[in-house]
Design a protein around this motif. Structure first.
Motif, short mmCIF file in Angstrom:
data_model
loop_
_atom_site.label_atom_id
_atom_site.label_comp_id
_atom_site.label_asym_id
_atom_site.label_seq_id
_atom_site.Cartn_x
_atom_site.Cartn_y
_atom_site.Cartn_z
N GLU A 279 -20.99 -17.81 -23.55
CA GLU A 279 -21.23 -17.89 -24.98
C GLU A 279 -20.18 -17.13 -25.76
N LEU A 280 -20.13 -17.42 -27.04
CA LEU A 280 -19.27 -16.70 -27.97
C LEU A 280 -19.99 -15.43 -28.41
N THR A 294 -21.38 -22.66 -25.77
CA THR A 294 -20.10 -23.33 -25.56
C THR A 294 -20.22 -24.58 -24.69
N VAL A 306 -12.10 -22.17 -19.59
CA VAL A 306 -12.93 -21.73 -20.72
C VAL A 306 -12.05 -21.41 -21.93
N HIS A 309 -11.07 -24.43 -23.83
CA HIS A 309 -12.15 -25.23 -24.42
C HIS A 309 -12.06 -25.14 -25.95
N VAL A 311 -14.08 -25.24 -28.47
CA VAL A 311 -15.03 -24.37 -29.16
C VAL A 311 -14.64 -22.90 -28.98
N VAL A 312 -14.26 -22.54 -27.76
CA VAL A 312 -13.88 -21.16 -27.46
C VAL A 312 -12.55 -20.82 -28.13
#
Length: 384
Positions: A279-280, A294, A306, A309, A311-312
């Motif tokens: 997760e963030l 994520t 990761v 990615h 979103v990250v």
């Protein structure tokens, strides 16, 4: 394949539940409810995989030092055996690759001599959440039955301050409540002899502003500036560090700071939940349900994957281009960095806004910048 900016810190949710019921808690009391579907504690197999992934990332990027924070909920609810298993496996996986700074962020109500013996064996430092005196702390940080948590926390702090444990006492974490007198809160925290104190603004958004929100009167800036004045003018200022103030001072003098709440640098940490999902920042849980998710995990993905990615990568990226137009032209943006990402949120347009604390941050950063720049020549002369 493009280069990635490596992670150097992992916040590990080794336990999901908490034995307190703090009413401002971003995990349980705000917008997110995903914790309901996660295991209460991290399984040993998940911990083993995480240790392997961290070591793999360290080797790939030639990292000489990494950081791991045991978090929750309340991490001590995971129990000593589970925590020690993870620490042993992590040490084994990283041996010959990187050293590891390990800390635990706890309310210390469950801390006892057995825990401290475990922490001494593994060099684990302990950060403690406390909001000041009994009255200040118990405004928000109560047990689930409504009783005060203060005496239990105080006992934990007394244990941490014993000579054999004191080197492991990392400091105190205090959430600002403008109803509490700022200098009294700071002095109550100082009475526990912390090496450092971190002050956090309560997590809030434009949809759900913080208590007493008033851009004209800037009560949060005023509160923090009262503490800054007490800290900055103290004869032995550096005996107790305050990261927020030190970061703003460094930035005012042209330095570079990597922080999610100040400056324009990229962030370098990840959150790993008890089920191995990645997760963030937890602060995003204040915005909407599932905001920190994520869709990736440590079983199917290495940390380079990761990092790439979308979103990250988007959430980690600093710089002016990530901020609202009004922030890019602001004279203090290189200090405040637009504020914490979560605090910019509005359901209408996501994070394309200044911080809900914008007015407070402008006053806070301007005053600290002007004070530090005015004093810099004299301080340099006295140091030479």
């Amino acid at each position: 394949m493009r280069e990635v900016n490596p992670f150097v810190e992992w916040i590990v949710k080794i336990a999901q539940p908490c034995n307190l019921a703090c009413d401002y808690c971003y995990v349980y009391e705000l917008r997110d409810r995903t914790w309901r579907h996660k295991p209460a504690v991290m399984a040993n197999g998940t911990a083993d995989q995480l240790a392997r992934r961290i070591a793999e990332h360290a080797r790939r990027h030639a990292l000489s030092r990494v950081r791991v924070v045991l978090h929750g909920g309340e991490p001590l609810l995971a129990g000593p055996a589970r925590v020690e298993h993870f620490l042993e496996v992590l040490n084994q996986e990283l041996r010959g690759t990187a050293s590891c700074d390990i800390s635990v962020q706890s309310n210390v109500t469950l801390l006892n001599p057995s825990w401290m013996a475990l922490f001494r064996r593994h060099g684990v430092t302990v950060g403690v959440s406390l909001d000041g005196s009994r009255e200040a702390n118990d405004r928000h940080r109560r047990a689930r039955n409504g009783r005060s948590s203060y005496d239990s926390v105080r006992r934990g702090l007394e244990l941490l301050r014993r000579p054999e444990n004191k080197a492991l006492f990392a400091g105190l974490l205090c959430t600002v409540d403008i109803a509490n007198p700022p200098v009294q809160v700071y002095e109550a925290l100082l009475a526990h002899e912390p090496r450092a104190v971190d002050f956090l603004l309560p997590h809030a958004t434009w949809e759900h502003p913080p208590p007493g929100h008033d851009p004209d009167r800037t009560p949060y800036a005023n509160w923090l500036l009262a503490v800054f004045e007490r800290w900055y003018t103290a004869p032995r200022q550096k005996t107790t560090r305050i990261r927020l103030f030190e970061n703003l001072m460094d930035l005012a003098l042209g330095g570079h700071v990597r922080s999610e709440s100040t400056g324009l640098g990229d962030t370098d940490f990840l959150v790993v939940e008890s089920d191995g999902t990645i997760e963030l920042s937890d602060s995003l849980k204040a915005t909407r349900n599932g905001a920190a998710a994520t869709g990736v995990d440590i079983f199917a993905h290495d940390f380079d994957t990761v990092a790439r990615h979308p979103v990250v990568a988007d959430a980690r990226r600093g710089g002016l281009e990530t901020l609202a137009d009004v922030c890019r032209d602001c004279e203090v943006v290189r200090l405040c960095g637009g504020g914490l990402r979560a605090h910019r949120f509005h359901p209408r347009n996501g994070f394309a806004n200044p911080s809900v604390y914008c007015a407070d941050l402008r006053v806070l950063t301007t005053r600290i910048r002007d004070r530090v720049l005015a004093d810099a020549p004299a301080r340099l002369r006295s140091a030479s």
